[in-house]
Design an enzyme around this catalytic site. Structure first.
Site, PDB file in Angstrom:
ATOM      1  N   PHE A  43      20.028 -28.536   7.766  1.00  4.02           N
ATOM      2  CA  PHE A  43      20.218 -28.836   9.188  1.00  4.02           C
ATOM      3  C   PHE A  43      20.601 -27.571   9.955  1.00  4.02           C
ATOM      4  CE2 PHE A  43      22.604 -31.378  12.579  1.00  4.02           C
ATOM      5  CZ  PHE A  43      21.435 -31.594  13.280  1.00  4.02           C
TER       6      PHE A  43
ATOM      7  N   CYS B  92      31.589 -19.980  15.675  1.00  2.00           N
ATOM      8  CA  CYS B  92      31.241 -18.551  15.664  1.00  2.00           C
ATOM      9  C   CYS B  92      29.769 -18.246  15.912  1.00  2.00           C
ATOM     10  CB  CYS B  92      31.662 -17.931  14.343  1.00  2.00           C
ATOM     11  SG  CYS B  92      33.446 -17.921  14.146  1.00  2.00           S
TER      12      CYS B  92
ATOM     13  N   GLU C 222       0.855  -1.186   0.000  1.00  2.00           N
ATOM     14  CA  GLU C 222       0.000   0.000   0.000  1.00  2.00           C
ATOM     15  C   GLU C 222       0.892   1.238   0.000  1.00  2.00           C
ATOM     16  OE1 GLU C 222      -2.824  -0.399   3.208  1.00  2.00           O
ATOM     17  OE2 GLU C 222      -3.508  -2.330   2.432  1.00  2.00           O
TER      18      GLU C 222
ATOM     19  N   TYR D 176      22.546 -19.099   3.050  1.00  2.00           N
ATOM     20  CA  TYR D 176      21.952 -19.412   4.363  1.00  2.00           C
ATOM     21  C   TYR D 176      20.429 -19.489   4.349  1.00  2.00           C
ATOM     22  CZ  TYR D 176      26.562 -17.991   6.129  1.00  2.00           C
ATOM     23  OH  TYR D 176      27.901 -17.868   6.355  1.00  2.00           O
TER      24      TYR D 176
ATOM     25  N   LYS E  52      29.935 -28.459   8.918  1.00  2.00           N
ATOM     26  CA  LYS E  52      29.815 -28.265   7.475  1.00  2.00           C
ATOM     27  C   LYS E  52      30.967 -28.998   6.790  1.00  2.00           C
ATOM     28  CE  LYS E  52      32.188 -23.784   7.257  1.00  2.00           C
ATOM     29  NZ  LYS E  52      32.094 -22.389   6.884  1.00  2.00           N
TER      30      LYS E  52
ATOM     31  N   GLY F 258      26.012 -24.355  13.327  1.00  2.00           N
ATOM     32  CA  GLY F 258      26.895 -24.675  14.452  1.00  2.00           C
ATOM     33  C   GLY F 258      28.235 -24.036  14.201  1.00  2.00           C
TER      34      GLY F 258
HETATM   35  N1  LIG Z   1      -3.673  -4.831   1.194  1.00  2.00           N
HETATM   36  C1  LIG Z   1      -2.502  -5.254   0.787  1.00  2.00           C
HETATM   37  O1  LIG Z   1      -1.492  -4.543   0.767  1.00  2.00           O
HETATM   38  C2  LIG Z   1      -2.347  -6.670   0.308  1.00  2.00           C
HETATM   39  C3  LIG Z   1      -1.185  -7.042  -0.382  1.00  2.00           C
HETATM   40  C4  LIG Z   1      -1.068  -8.344  -0.846  1.00  2.00           C
HETATM   41  C5  LIG Z   1      -2.062  -9.275  -0.590  1.00  2.00           C
HETATM   42  N2  LIG Z   1      -3.178  -8.894   0.122  1.00  2.00           N
HETATM   43  C6  LIG Z   1      -4.217  -9.895   0.332  1.00  2.00           C
HETATM   44  O2  LIG Z   1      -5.242  -9.652  -0.635  1.00  2.00           O
HETATM   45  C7  LIG Z   1      -6.534  -9.904  -0.072  1.00  2.00           C
HETATM   46  C8  LIG Z   1      -7.381  -8.667  -0.149  1.00  2.00           C
HETATM   47  O3  LIG Z   1      -6.792  -7.659   0.632  1.00  2.00           O
HETATM   48  P1  LIG Z   1      -7.369  -6.168   0.651  1.00  2.00           P
HETATM   49  O4  LIG Z   1      -6.473  -5.394   1.548  1.00  2.00           O
HETATM   50  O5  LIG Z   1      -7.571  -5.708  -0.740  1.00  2.00           O
HETATM   51  O6  LIG Z   1      -8.791  -6.437   1.367  1.00  2.00           O
HETATM   52  P2  LIG Z   1      -9.956  -5.388   1.689  1.00  2.00           P
HETATM   53  O7  LIG Z   1     -10.539  -5.788   2.985  1.00  2.00           O
HETATM   54  O8  LIG Z   1      -9.450  -3.984   1.509  1.00  2.00           O
HETATM   55  O9  LIG Z   1     -11.015  -5.646   0.519  1.00  2.00           O
HETATM   56  C9  LIG Z   1     -11.745  -6.824   0.400  1.00  2.00           C
HETATM   57  C10 LIG Z   1     -13.019  -6.522  -0.395  1.00  2.00           C
HETATM   58  O10 LIG Z   1     -13.694  -7.730  -0.643  1.00  2.00           O
HETATM   59  C11 LIG Z   1     -15.076  -7.443  -0.634  1.00  2.00           C
HETATM   60  N3  LIG Z   1     -15.874  -8.674  -0.501  1.00  2.00           N
HETATM   61  C12 LIG Z   1     -16.079  -9.448   0.595  1.00  2.00           C
HETATM   62  N4  LIG Z   1     -16.888 -10.478   0.296  1.00  2.00           N
HETATM   63  C13 LIG Z   1     -17.175 -10.383  -1.023  1.00  2.00           C
HETATM   64  C14 LIG Z   1     -17.955 -11.158  -1.916  1.00  2.00           C
HETATM   65  N5  LIG Z   1     -18.624 -12.267  -1.531  1.00  2.00           N
HETATM   66  N6  LIG Z   1     -18.047 -10.765  -3.208  1.00  2.00           N
HETATM   67  C15 LIG Z   1     -17.397  -9.660  -3.633  1.00  2.00           C
HETATM   68  N7  LIG Z   1     -16.659  -8.864  -2.819  1.00  2.00           N
HETATM   69  C16 LIG Z   1     -16.535  -9.241  -1.533  1.00  2.00           C
HETATM   70  C17 LIG Z   1     -15.227  -6.490   0.543  1.00  2.00           C
HETATM   71  O11 LIG Z   1     -16.451  -5.772   0.513  1.00  2.00           O
HETATM   72  C18 LIG Z   1     -14.011  -5.585   0.327  1.00  2.00           C
HETATM   73  O12 LIG Z   1     -14.302  -4.474  -0.481  1.00  2.00           O
HETATM   74  C19 LIG Z   1      -6.272 -10.406   1.348  1.00  2.00           C
HETATM   75  O13 LIG Z   1      -6.209 -11.806   1.335  1.00  2.00           O
HETATM   76  C20 LIG Z   1      -4.915  -9.825   1.693  1.00  2.00           C
HETATM   77  O14 LIG Z   1      -4.247 -10.590   2.664  1.00  2.00           O
HETATM   78  C21 LIG Z   1      -3.338  -7.614   0.559  1.00  2.00           C
END
Ligand SMILES: NC(=O)c1ccc[n+]([C@@H]2O[C@H](COP(=O)([O-])OP(=O)(O)OC[C@H]3O[C@@H](n4cnc5c(N)ncnc54)[C@H](O)[C@@H]3O)[C@@H](O)[C@H]2O)c1
Length: 437
Positions: A262, A268, A161, A257, A324, A265
Site C-alpha cells: 500500500f 515524515c 555496452e 521499501y 504501518k 504515509g
Molecule cells: N544492447 C544492449 O546493451 C542490450 C542489453 C540487454 C538487452 N538488450 C536487448 O537485446 C536485444 C538485442 O539488442 P542489440 O543491442 O544486440 O540489437 P542490435 O540492433 O544491435 O542487433 C540486432 C541484430 O539482429 C539482426 N536481425 C534482425 N532480424 C533478424 C532475423 N530475422 N534473423 C537474424 N538476425 C536478425 C539485425 O541484423 C542485427 O544485427 C534487444 O531486445 C535489446 O533490447 C540489449
C-alpha cells in the site's frame, strides 16, 4: 554443445564470443550479410572491449562461423539464442517486426528438423510476448507443438555496452524463465561455470524482471541527477551527499521499501517530499521525478478507494488504521484517507486497531484523535471478531499476526482486500484480493 545465435548485434555478438570461448561450437545467424562476412573473417561486428580477441581466437580454433541461413543455423545446432532487436515505435510501443520475422524463419527451419530444439529468447520483450506472440508463430511455421517438437525459455540479458564481456562472466544474476520445470536445464548447464545468483521462474516473470531492472536503473539516474542539480543550487557537493547516501545499505541501498503493497504515509515522507519539491521550485530547478512521487502515492490510494466503491458493498471493516504496524501515529495515514472518503459516501465502517485504541485512552495521540478525527474514533472497536463478522468487505491495512485467526473465521460470501500480503492468506475461506499481487 552446438549453439546458434540469431542476431549479431551487441547481445548476439557477445554471446557468440563468450560461448565459443567456453568451448561450445557456435553458429551466428544474421540477415545482414556484412555482419556475417565480418564474423566469418574472425572479426567482431561490434566495437566492445575484449570481444575481438575472443572471436579471433575461437575462429582460429574453428569453433565459430556465421551464416544468413536460418535453416543452417537450426540444422547444425541443438539450442538457439534469439537476440534480434526490439526497438520502439514512434508512440513508444514495442516493435516486434524482427522478433516475428525470426520466429517465422526459425519455425520454417524447425519443420525440416527431426530432433527437438530449444529456443532461448534473449531480446527484451514485454511479459506475454514469448508465449502469446512468438510461440504461436513458431508452432504455425514449424507444424510442431511447443513442449513436444521444440522448447522455449526466456533468459534476459543484463550486459552493459562497454563492459559486456565482463558482465557476461560476472552478471548481477542469471534468470531462466521456463514453461515447465526442467525445460531450462540445458541453459543451466551452459551457465554452469558462472558464479552469480541463479533464479528459475516463469517466462512472464523473467520478461518482467528485465523491465523492472531497467526502469529502476533509469529511476536511479534521474533521482541522482535531481538531487545533484538541487545540491548545486544550494551550494552543497552532490557527490559527497550521494556518497553518504550510498553508505546506508540498511534503508537506502537495500531490499527495504521495494515490495509492492500500500501507499506510504506517516509524519515524515509526505511532509519531507513536499518541502524538497517546494525548495526546488523556489530555485527554479525542475524535479519531475521527485514531484511525481506524491502523485504516484495518491493514485495508489485512489485505486484502493475505487476498488471498494466498485464493489457496491456498504459495510466495510478495517484491520489497521495507522500507516504501518506497531505505531499509534495517525498523521497522514493513507488508510485514514480511504476511511474518510468512504464515510463521506455513506459507507458503514468499523475499525480495529489495537495501538490506536490504547492511544485513544492514554497515549500521546489522544489529543490528535480527539481534535482531528473524532468521527473516526467512534468507529473503533477493540473486538476484531465484531469487525470481521459484521463487514461484507474487510480491508487488511498492514501485516499483523493478530489478524489471521479472525480473518480465517470469515465466510466465502465475504471479501478480504489485502494491502499487506499477509502470511497465511492461502488458508482463508473468504474471497481474497491482494492489492498488487
Ligand atoms: N544492447 C544492449 O546493451 C542490450 C542489453 C540487454 C538487452 N538488450 C536487448 O537485446 C536485444 C538485442 O539488442 P542489440 O543491442 O544486440 O540489437 P542490435 O540492433 O544491435 O542487433 C540486432 C541484430 O539482429 C539482426 N536481425 C534482425 N532480424 C533478424 C532475423 N530475422 N534473423 C537474424 N538476425 C536478425 C539485425 O541484423 C542485427 O544485427 C534487444 O531486445 C535489446 O533490447 C540489449
Amino acid at each position: 554443445m552446438k549453439i546458434s545465435v540469431f542476431g549479431l548485434g551487441y547481445v548476439g555478438t557477445v554471446s557468440v564470443g563468450c560461448l565459443a570461448a567456453e568451448g561450445h561450437r557456435v553458429v551466428g545467424v544474421d540477415v545482414n550479410t556484412d555482419k556475417v562476412a565480418t564474423l566469418n573473417s574472425g572479426t567482431a561486428p561490434i566495437v566492445e572491449p575484449e570481444i575481438g580477441d575472443l572471436i579471433s581466437k575461437s575462429h582460429k580454433l574453428g569453433l565459430l562461423n556465421a551464416t544468413t541461413s536460418s535453416v543452417e543455423g537450426i540444422a547444425q545446432t541443438d539450442i538457439s539464442f534469439l537476440c534480434v532487436g526490439t526497438p520502439s515505435h514512434n508512440n513508444g510501443s514495442l516493435d516486434l517486426t524482427y522478433l516475428k520475422r525470426v520466429c517465422e524463419d526459425i519455425g520454417a527451419a524447425l519443420a525440416q528438423k527431426r530432433t527437438p530444439h530449444t529456443l532461448v529468447f534473449r531480446s527484451t520483450t514485454l511479459p506475454g510476448t514469448t508465449e502469446d506472440v512468438a510461440v504461436p508463430i513458431l508452432e504455425k511455421h514449424s507444424g510442431k507443438k511447443v513442449g513436444e517438437g521444440f522448447f522455449v525459455c526466456y533468459n534476459p540479458e543484463f550486459l552493459r555496452e562497454g563492459t559486456a564481456v565482463k558482465d557476461y562472466y560476472h552478471p548481477p544474476k542469471i534468470v531462466i524463465g521456463e514453461r515447465k520445470q526442467g525445460e531450462g536445464d540445458v541453459l543451466a548447464q551452459i551457465y554452469g561455470g558462472i558464479e552469480a545468483p541463479f533464479v528459475r521462474t516463469s517466462i512472464r516473470a523473467a520478461e518482467m524482471v528485465k523491465y523492472s531492472d531497467n526502469a529502476f536503473h533509469a529511476l536511479k539516474v534521474a533521482f541522482g541527477n535531481e538531487i545533484g542539480i538541487l545540491c548545486k543550487k544550494l551550494e552543497i557537493d552532490s557527490h559527497e551527499v550521494m556518497d553518504i547516501f550510498c553508505k546506508d545499505t540498511k534503508l537506502n541501498l537495500s531490499k527495504v521499501y521495494l515490495k509492492p503493497g500500500f501507499a506510504f504515509g506517516g509524519s515524515c515522507l509526505p511532509k519531507d517530499l513536499r518541502a524538497l519539491s517546494y525548495q526546488a521550485k523556489r530555485h527554479d530547478v525542475e524535479t519531475p521525478v521527485l514531484n511525481a512521487i506524491m502523485a504516484s502515492n495518491n493514485a495508489h490510494v485512489r485505486g484502493v478507494i475505487n476498488k471498494i466503491l466498485e464493489l457496491g458493498k456498504k459495510r466495510v471493516g478495517f484491520l489497521g488504521m495507522t500507516f504501518k504496524p506497531d505505531t499509534d501515529d495517525l498523521r497522514e495515514s493513507p488508510l485514514v484517507e480511504v476511511i474518510e472518503t468512504l464515510l463521506g459516501k455513506g459507507f458503514s465502517i468499523k475499525i480495529y486497531d489495537k495501538n490506536v485504541m490504547i492511544s485513544r485512552l492514554i497515549g500521546a495521540n489522544k489529543r490528535f484523535i480527539e481534535e482531528h478525527i473524532p468521527h473516526l474514533s467512534s468507529l473503533l472497536t477493540d473486538r476484531i471478531d465484531e469487525v470481521v463478522q459484521s463487514s461484507q468487505v474487510v480491508i487488511v491495512g498492514y501485516a499483523s499476526p493478530d489478524f489471521l485467526p479472525a480473518l480465517k473465521t470469515m465466510s466465502a460470501d465475504q471479501l478480504i482486500i489485502d494491502l499487506a500480503r499477509i502470511e497465511g492468506r492461502d488458508s482463508l475461506t473468504a474471497a481474497y484480493d491482494g492489492i498488487c499481487w
